[in-house]
Each structure stands twice: as C-alpha cells, then as structure tokens.
Design an enzyme around this catalytic site. Sequence first.
Site, PDB file in Angstrom:
ATOM      1  CB  SER A  21      -8.049   3.940   2.853  1.00 32.41           C
ATOM      2  OG  SER A  21      -7.148   3.302   3.743  1.00 32.41           O
ATOM      3  CE  LYS A  80      -3.855   2.067   2.620  1.00 34.00           C
ATOM      4  NZ  LYS A  80      -4.687   1.969   3.836  1.00 34.00           N
ATOM      5  CB  SER A  84      -8.132   1.121   5.822  1.00 30.55           C
ATOM      6  OG  SER A  84      -8.758   2.379   5.833  1.00 30.55           O
TER       7      SER A  84
END
Lengths: 482, 102
Positions: free
Chosen positions: A147, A72, A171
């Site tokens: 997210s 990420k 997330s």
Amino acid sequence: MIKELHQKIKKKEVSAQELAKKYLAKIKERKDINAFLDVYEKEVLEEAQRVDEKISSGKKIDLLEGIPFAVKDNICVQGKKTTAGSKMLENYVAPYDAFVVGRLRETGASMLGKTNMDEFAMGSSTENSAFGFVKNPWDESRVPGGSSGGSAAAVADDQAVWALGSDTGGSIRQPAGFCGTVGFKPTYGRVSRSGLIAMASSYDQIGSFTKNIEDAAIVLDAICAKDVKDNTTIDKEGGFFKNLQPDLKGKKIGLPKEFFGENIGSDIKEIINENARWAREQGAEIVEVSLPNVEYSLAVYYLMMPSEVSSNLARFDGIKYGYSDIKKESSKSKDIMDVYFNSRRDGFGSEVKRRIILGTYSLSAGYKDAYYKKAQKVRELIKKDFAKVFEEVDLLLAPTTPSVAFKVGEKTQDPLEMYLADIFTVPVNVAMLPAVSMNGGFVEKDGKKLPVGMQLIGKWWREQDILNTALAFEQGGLGEIQ
Amino acid sequence: MKKNITPEQLEKTAQLARISLEKKEKEKFFNELEEILEYFNYIQKASTDEAEFFDHYKIRENQLREDEAVENKKQEKKDIVNNFPEKKDDYLKVKTVLKRGR
C-alpha cells in the site's frame, strides 16, 4: 546517499536550501506520478534555512538534519492533513505527531510532505487510494505496488531522499520490490506504532524506503526506541549504522522451498537463484530449507487482518472526526444510527468495506472459533516453523513478489487475485520477523527494464544481520541500479 | 456445495458493521466474499492440536504507569475540537441517540 548528502551540506558544497528546492522542483515536475498528497513547501524551505544558518554559525548537525524525506499519509503529523488515502479522513487534521515523526523532528530532518497510499493501507497497488492511483516510475503503465506506493515511487523517482512507510502484510517490501528501492520492515515491536492509523494491530509495523542499505540503517537508528504509548516496543540497542559492515562469507543462508513453487514466475525465480549462486561464490553456505506451514500464511493473514480491521475502523463513525453525513447538504440522517450507516457507506471505499464486513463476519458468534481462533493457532505454527529453521540458518533468501510490477487495472476486478500479490511478504508479518527487500536484478517487459525484489529475512530482533548481509549483496552489484 | 455465507448473513453482518450497502454492491460483495471465505477454509487443513503460543519477546513485563491525568497541550485540544463535524461552543454535537429503534 544520506551520508554523502550530509557531508556535502556540512562542507557547504550544497546548501540545505538548494537541496530542498531540488526535491520540491522534482515533485512538481513529476506531479503526474501522483506520489504526493500534500507538500510542505514553506516549512521545508524554512527548515532548510535553519539548517544552513546552524552550519554557518559553526554548529554540528545530525546525520539526517536537512535531508528531505517523505511520510506515508497514515502517519500523523501535527497540524497537517492525515488522510490515510481515504475520503473518510479527507479533511482530518492530526492533533499530534506520531512517535516516529517526533523522533525525526528531533534530528532536524526536513519533512517534504505526505505520500499517496491505498485507502487505510489496504491494497497491493495503490489503486485503492481515494485520491487517484500512483504510477510506477520505471513504467508508468504499471502500478508501484502497495500500500505504500507513493513512498516507493517518491524514493525511486528522486522526489525524496527517503520515506517512511508501514508494512502490515508487505506494504513496504512489495512496493519497494516493484520500484527497485530498499524497503525495510523491522521486527514487530522495534518501532512504535503510536500515531500510525491502525489497520491490523498485531501485524502493523513502521519502516523505511531508502536508496541503499546504509540509509536503511541510518533511518532505523533514528526511529527505533521504546515508547510508553506503544506497549509492544521494547528497550533494545540500535547502533545499526555504527555496526554496519558487509558480512556474507561463512553465513548460512536458507532458501525456503515453499517460496520457489508454482506461484512464482520463472524469470523471478532465475534472478533469486542467480543471487544465491553469487553468494555461494562469495563463501556463503546456501541450503534449501522447508517451512511446512508457511503455505497457510496468506489465508491466516487475510482472515486475521480483516478481523482486526473491522475492530480498528469502528472508530470512523461520522461523529468525532472525519467524513460525516451530517455535513452533507442533502443529508437524510435523522438519528445517530443513520449518521453511522450513511457516513460509513459514503466515507469508505469498496475494498475497505469488503474487509470490514469480512472481519465482522469472521468474528461473529458461531464463526469465531472456525475462523479467527483457528487462524491464530496456525499463526503460531508458522512462527514455530521459522524458529526451527533459524536454529539452522542465519538468514533466509526469498523473492519479494511472484511477478514484477503489474499493469494498472490488471487486478482491480478480482480481490483474491490482488491478495496473491502479497504471498511472499505476508509470512514475515505473520511471524513478526524483520526483513528487507532490495533489488535483485531486472527483467525486460514491453521494452522496459523492471526491477525484481529480493528479500532477506532475519531472526527476531537481528536487523543488524540482515543489514550487514544485504550490504554485501548490494556491493556485489547483481541488482545495482544506475 | 455448502455455501460459506448467505445473503441474509451478509445483510446482518453489514448491519453489525454499521455499513449500508446498495443493492448492486451487495450482490458484488456476496460473490466476492463467498470466494474469499472458500479460500479461508484452506486453513482447516492445518493440524493445530499441538499449537502453542510462541513469544518472540522472550522476556517481557507489564508496563505500568501511575494513574494520573495528563494535561493535553492547548493546541492539541484545539485541533481535536476543530475536527468535530458539528459542535456547539467546544462541545461535540450529535444527532438524537434515543428516539427510535432501527
């Protein structure tokens, strides 16, 4: 999946280079999903060659060695752009590796690149990325969740074997639920946050997206360790993969009634209940439990998190690194104050500004007691509720999300509506607990099959219990993905 | 109805947060923040008189280290300097700090 690929590489049924090429090709072919922000093609291939040579020379390789994974983009990789999905860090090059990245380098795992995300991890749909939204591979008109939407989509779409994510209010688990992958969020303090771009420090935790439970155990073993640079980490034994075995019979599993109220879609409720019935047939004891203060979780979280955000994001000021107004041809900044104001105006997106202002307001004199301090106290009540229930049961079973993946654009005009997408994941972060989201089943919407996430929440530091029971559910096959 | 935030408070908060807001953005934020703050008021219902800190670590000691300077890697230094928006040699260059108030 990791173990099988490892065996294949070791036995030379497939070379690490072939494997890397396969994933690189898939990333290219599925560019429109927009899961990746940066791909390290050259490095991955070099790394794979190194692994192949190592095998040829008869040396042993680590379980994760040569296995392509994604990171990420709020996790620092030395010498590489780390944007956190923000224009603010569009050209920021990380000067050091995050602790977890360093650990993975030691295993020889092959880093494919960086995945797309909501700006500074603020969002539940990946629509807040400064670099375009991510499509859900199950139905491209829907969001992948957020997210960590890029990581979730990449794993679901076979663009990476597994991926790192971060989970502040859901997330990892929420996008895992929307994309039908396994999303694991460890206990707060299990994995070092050093090198993770901070959002809300008392909530942030790094975890994984994988195809199955076994892989989640393997990855957790690799990334959990005490780190002197993160004082919340402690010296605890890993060994999750070694001790992994299906465990359901005789387990006492609680269904928290607050997670099955009016907020949840009836189709989701039915699937979670079906899994509970199945577990009972397998010899688990299923009981209804209550967490009376959990109803305050979302308000506590959406109050404390922006407060911590407003403090953490004060560092992005256009002075030391990142977007700066002074680099703009048309800059009107005359002094340092102008640089702060203008850089933050243009560098941050709308949701980030909204949260910074919200947090600044709730921490300001006269409001701090009514907002932040009050929320801190309610947080302790919620933790206590969980502690009490865990005296009675081993694990909790709950939905991951109130609905399946929603349509792109469906919630972008209403921030509060978007926040409600996190209603079942947030309590776990509030209480600092470990939890997994795995696929519990499917529903059909507009002629498309969509995954439904199911959460298993465990006691503090008892990730092994979660993994072992989750493995039994996985082998039971109710949420099996073909 | 008691408002949770006034336009003046929003302006002051944006100043404190060092963010300049366009007029349109200000109006949009004002309505959104009002709604979100109203939602926050929900926690006032919780009785916190008996709330006490719950520590999921149980045992934890302060982690201390010797107060010694640690030399950064050369590449790390280089990367940090390369991230400066404006520099002179290896020094960070900034706009006037003490000139006029705002």
